[in-house]
Design a protein around this motif. Structure first.
Motif, short mmCIF file in Angstrom:
data_model
loop_
_atom_site.label_atom_id
_atom_site.label_comp_id
_atom_site.label_asym_id
_atom_site.label_seq_id
_atom_site.Cartn_x
_atom_site.Cartn_y
_atom_site.Cartn_z
N ASP A 10 -27.08 78.27 5.51
CA ASP A 10 -26.79 76.91 5.07
C ASP A 10 -25.65 76.88 4.06
OD1 ASP A 10 -28.74 75.86 6.68
OD2 ASP A 10 -30.25 75.69 5.10
N ARG A 11 -25.63 77.87 3.15
CA ARG A 11 -24.57 77.92 2.15
C ARG A 11 -23.21 78.16 2.80
NH1 ARG A 11 -23.90 75.32 -1.32
NH2 ARG A 11 -22.48 76.74 -2.41
N VAL A 12 -23.16 79.07 3.77
CA VAL A 12 -21.89 79.34 4.45
C VAL A 12 -21.43 78.10 5.20
CG1 VAL A 12 -20.77 80.69 6.27
CG2 VAL A 12 -22.24 81.83 4.58
N ASP A 13 -22.35 77.41 5.88
CA ASP A 13 -21.99 76.18 6.59
C ASP A 13 -21.45 75.13 5.62
OD1 ASP A 13 -22.67 77.17 9.06
OD2 ASP A 13 -24.70 76.33 9.04
N THR A 14 -22.10 75.01 4.45
CA THR A 14 -21.65 74.04 3.46
C THR A 14 -20.25 74.38 2.95
OG1 THR A 14 -23.91 73.56 2.73
CG2 THR A 14 -22.14 73.06 1.18
N LEU A 15 -20.04 75.65 2.63
CA LEU A 15 -18.74 76.06 2.11
C LEU A 15 -17.65 75.94 3.15
CD1 LEU A 15 -19.99 79.14 0.09
CD2 LEU A 15 -19.09 77.01 -0.87
N PHE A 16 -17.96 76.31 4.40
CA PHE A 16 -16.97 76.18 5.47
C PHE A 16 -16.63 74.72 5.74
CE2 PHE A 16 -17.52 80.45 7.95
CZ PHE A 16 -17.07 81.12 6.84
N GLY A 17 -17.56 73.83 5.46
CA GLY A 17 -17.33 72.41 5.73
C GLY A 17 -16.75 71.63 4.57
N THR A 18 -16.48 72.30 3.46
CA THR A 18 -15.97 71.62 2.26
C THR A 18 -14.51 71.21 2.46
OG1 THR A 18 -17.43 72.84 0.78
CG2 THR A 18 -15.47 71.85 -0.19
N LEU A 36 -15.95 73.44 -9.32
CA LEU A 36 -16.57 74.48 -8.51
C LEU A 36 -16.86 74.00 -7.10
CD1 LEU A 36 -17.87 77.27 -8.22
CD2 LEU A 36 -19.95 76.34 -9.27
N LYS A 37 -17.23 72.73 -6.96
CA LYS A 37 -17.64 72.20 -5.65
C LYS A 37 -16.49 72.15 -4.67
CE LYS A 37 -19.54 68.10 -3.37
NZ LYS A 37 -20.03 66.71 -3.56
N ASP A 38 -15.33 71.59 -5.08
CA ASP A 38 -14.26 71.36 -4.10
C ASP A 38 -12.87 71.36 -4.71
OD1 ASP A 38 -14.33 69.04 -5.54
OD2 ASP A 38 -14.66 67.69 -3.83
N GLY A 39 -12.72 71.88 -5.91
CA GLY A 39 -11.43 71.78 -6.60
C GLY A 39 -10.41 72.78 -6.08
N ALA A 40 -9.15 72.39 -6.15
CA ALA A 40 -8.02 73.27 -5.82
C ALA A 40 -6.80 72.78 -6.59
CB ALA A 40 -7.73 73.26 -4.33
N VAL A 41 -6.13 73.70 -7.27
CA VAL A 41 -4.94 73.35 -8.04
C VAL A 41 -3.76 74.12 -7.47
CG1 VAL A 41 -3.82 73.36 -10.29
CG2 VAL A 41 -6.27 72.89 -10.13
N LYS A 42 -2.73 73.38 -7.06
CA LYS A 42 -1.53 73.99 -6.49
C LYS A 42 -0.48 74.15 -7.58
CE LYS A 42 1.25 71.56 -3.85
NZ LYS A 42 1.81 70.84 -2.67
N ILE A 43 0.04 75.38 -7.73
CA ILE A 43 1.11 75.62 -8.69
C ILE A 43 2.15 76.55 -8.07
CG2 ILE A 43 -0.35 75.31 -10.72
CD1 ILE A 43 -0.33 78.37 -11.08
#
Length: 237
Positions: A10-18, A36-43
């Motif tokens: 379930d965790r892998v499915d959740t992470l793959f679907g983020t 942690l849930k869905d963040g991404a910072v482009k630099i």
């Protein structure tokens, strides 16, 4: 909650679907800056990894306290030089540290920093270790390092679980710099990608006599051949 097969699926499915919530970064992010849930910072940044060569031999023939003191000295000096040149420390991994540089002079700053780390290892750490520790002198241990530097667009994302997580860096610049820091070529201790070299200012390209401090070579990475530049010219801080 049991950490069993179904839970992990379930965790892998959740992470793959983020779907990542990406934003542009104007400073080097820290772990709390990225969700942690869905963040991404482009630099757009330059990465310097510097690694202490031969630490496995140190561990095998020296008392643990001697090995610890040498690694601590290397990481302490390297960290101070990275910060001196405007870099931000974002990772320690055993006997390796990663610095992240941004700004207009990020490539030159990182390249000069790499050459100064080389100077400190050869002119301070190595001779002092041989003088102080018999296990280093008697086993003819050569204390050396290698720094790898690359630049480009990367994303910082946060990985792990609550209270046990850190940033990971997605993009070629981080991974290529790390690979370059693993090179062991006698005499050469600072490596930069062609992307970094082409943006160096004159001070970063030249040695103390005004001659070129770099020579070109090739390096295989991810199935391709890259032109990189290596230097055996240290620089006194």
């Amino acid at each position: 909650m049991a950490v069993n097969e179904e839970f992990l699926k379930d965790r892998v499915d959740t992470l793959f679907g983020t779907a990542f919530n990406e934003r542009e970064g104007r400073v080097v992010p820290t772990t709390p800056d990225v969700a942690l849930k869905d963040g991404a910072v482009k630099i757009n940044a330059t990465f310097l990894y510097t690694d202490l060569a031969g630490s496995a031999k140190l561990s095998s023939v020296c008392p643990w306290s001697t090995t610890a003191k040498i690694i601590r000295a290397f990481l302490d000096c390297s960290t101070r030089l990275i910060v001196k040149h405007g870099g931000e420390i974002r990772s320690f991994d055993g006997d390796r540290v990663m610095g992240v540089f941004i700004g207009d002079a990020k490539n030159s700053n990182a390249a000069i920093c790499g050459r100064e780390i080389h100077w400190v290892v050869r002119k301070i750490i190595s001779p002092k270790a041989r003088s102080k520790f018999d296990s280093v002198k008697n086993n003819d241990i050569q204390i050396r390092n290698c720094s790898g530097i690359d630049t480009g667009e990367v994303r910082a994302v946060r990985s792990g679980i609550r209270d046990n997580n850190d940033l990971i860096w997605i993009g070629k610049a981080a991974s290529f710099a790390a690979k370059l820091s693993d090179v062991r070529d006698t005499g050469y201790h600072t490596y930069v990608s062609s992307r970094v070299y082409n943006k160096l200012n004159a001070n970063a390209k030249q040695d103390a006599d005004g001659d070129s401090a770099w020579s070109s070579t090739t390096f295989s990475f991810a199935g391709t051949t890259e032109t990189v530049y290596k230097s055996n010219h240290w620089k006194k801080p």
